[in-house]
Design a protein around this motif. Structure first.
Motif, PDB file in Angstrom:
ATOM      1  N   GLU A  97     -35.086  10.466 -23.995  1.00  0.00           N
ATOM      2  CA  GLU A  97     -36.165  11.310 -23.998  1.00  0.00           C
ATOM      3  C   GLU A  97     -37.182  10.925 -24.886  1.00  0.00           C
ATOM      4  N   SER A 154     -30.815   7.521  -9.719  1.00  0.00           N
ATOM      5  CA  SER A 154     -31.395   8.569 -10.101  1.00  0.00           C
ATOM      6  C   SER A 154     -32.535   8.154 -11.124  1.00  0.00           C
ATOM      7  N   LYS A 164     -28.761   9.954 -23.252  1.00  0.00           N
ATOM      8  CA  LYS A 164     -29.775  10.437 -22.192  1.00  0.00           C
ATOM      9  C   LYS A 164     -31.032   9.979 -23.139  1.00  0.00           C
ATOM     10  N   THR A 187     -31.523   7.024 -19.050  1.00  0.00           N
ATOM     11  CA  THR A 187     -30.283   6.937 -19.959  1.00  0.00           C
ATOM     12  C   THR A 187     -30.141   5.404 -20.629  1.00  0.00           C
ATOM     13  N   ARG A 189     -33.434   9.751 -13.866  1.00  0.00           N
ATOM     14  CA  ARG A 189     -33.111  10.270 -15.297  1.00  0.00           C
ATOM     15  C   ARG A 189     -32.987   9.243 -16.019  1.00  0.00           C
TER      16      ARG A 189
END
Length: 180
Positions: A147, A106, A145, A110, A108
């Motif tokens: 960001e 993914s 996570k 992390t 995403r």
């Protein structure tokens, strides 16, 4: 003499090879940041995360290669170090490498809290400033996570915590990397 013939043969073969399509913007990224994968056109190396709770890691880039080990936790960050067609060679935070099918990854982002600092907690701050309030002390290996990283600080969160960590204390982002 043999080396010259080989070089000429390889050069001629490269002229006959079909062009490789590169996604829009990927060439600009390659020029600015380094090499890109032939299959994806994305930077190599790069961080991704595991998409599923069970991901087979193989000794080579086909289903015919033996399963070397199995990851059992979705969301773990891995570093893509090479590509071969639909397979990605990955490295985990321990330095172990193997091949996974691309759909098991993914985009995403992390990270793990400083897995190399056994027993030394990392401070989670209220803002990207050491003088801000302390939100928590996170043990090495905590998964969260990522960001917005500005090159020095990252917003780091998951169920039960949310704040800012010094970027150098995370495995899953590069030193100085900026993430919007």
């Amino acid at each position: 003499m043999l080396g010259t013939i080989l070089a000429v043969t390889l050069a001629a073969a490269s002229l006959l090879a079909p062009p490789v399509a590169v996604p829009a913007g990927a060439q600009d990224a390659a020029d600015a940041k380094g090499p890109v994968g032939r299959a994806s056109g994305l930077p190599i190396p790069r961080f991704l995360s595991l998409k599923a709770d069970k991901v087979n890691v193989r000794s080579g880039p086909t289903r015919d290669h033996a399963v070397a080990w199995v990851f059992t936790r979705a969301g773990l960050p891995v570093e893509v170090t090479a590509e071969f067609e639909t397979w990605r060679r990955i490295r985990d935070s321990d330095g172990s490498e193997g091949w996974v099918y691309h759909s098991m990854l993914s985009s995403r982002r992390t990270a793990l809290v400083s897995p190399w600092l056994k027993g030394e907690p990392t401070t989670l701050y209220a803002s990207a400033d050491k003088t801000s309030g302390v939100r928590a002390r996170l043990e090495p290996g905590v998964l969260g996570k990522v960001e917005h990283c500005d090159g020095k600080w990252c917003r780091f969160f998951d169920n039960g915590f949310d704040g800012y960590v010094e970027q150098e204390r995370l495995w899953g982002v590069y030193p100085g990397e900026k993430i919007d």
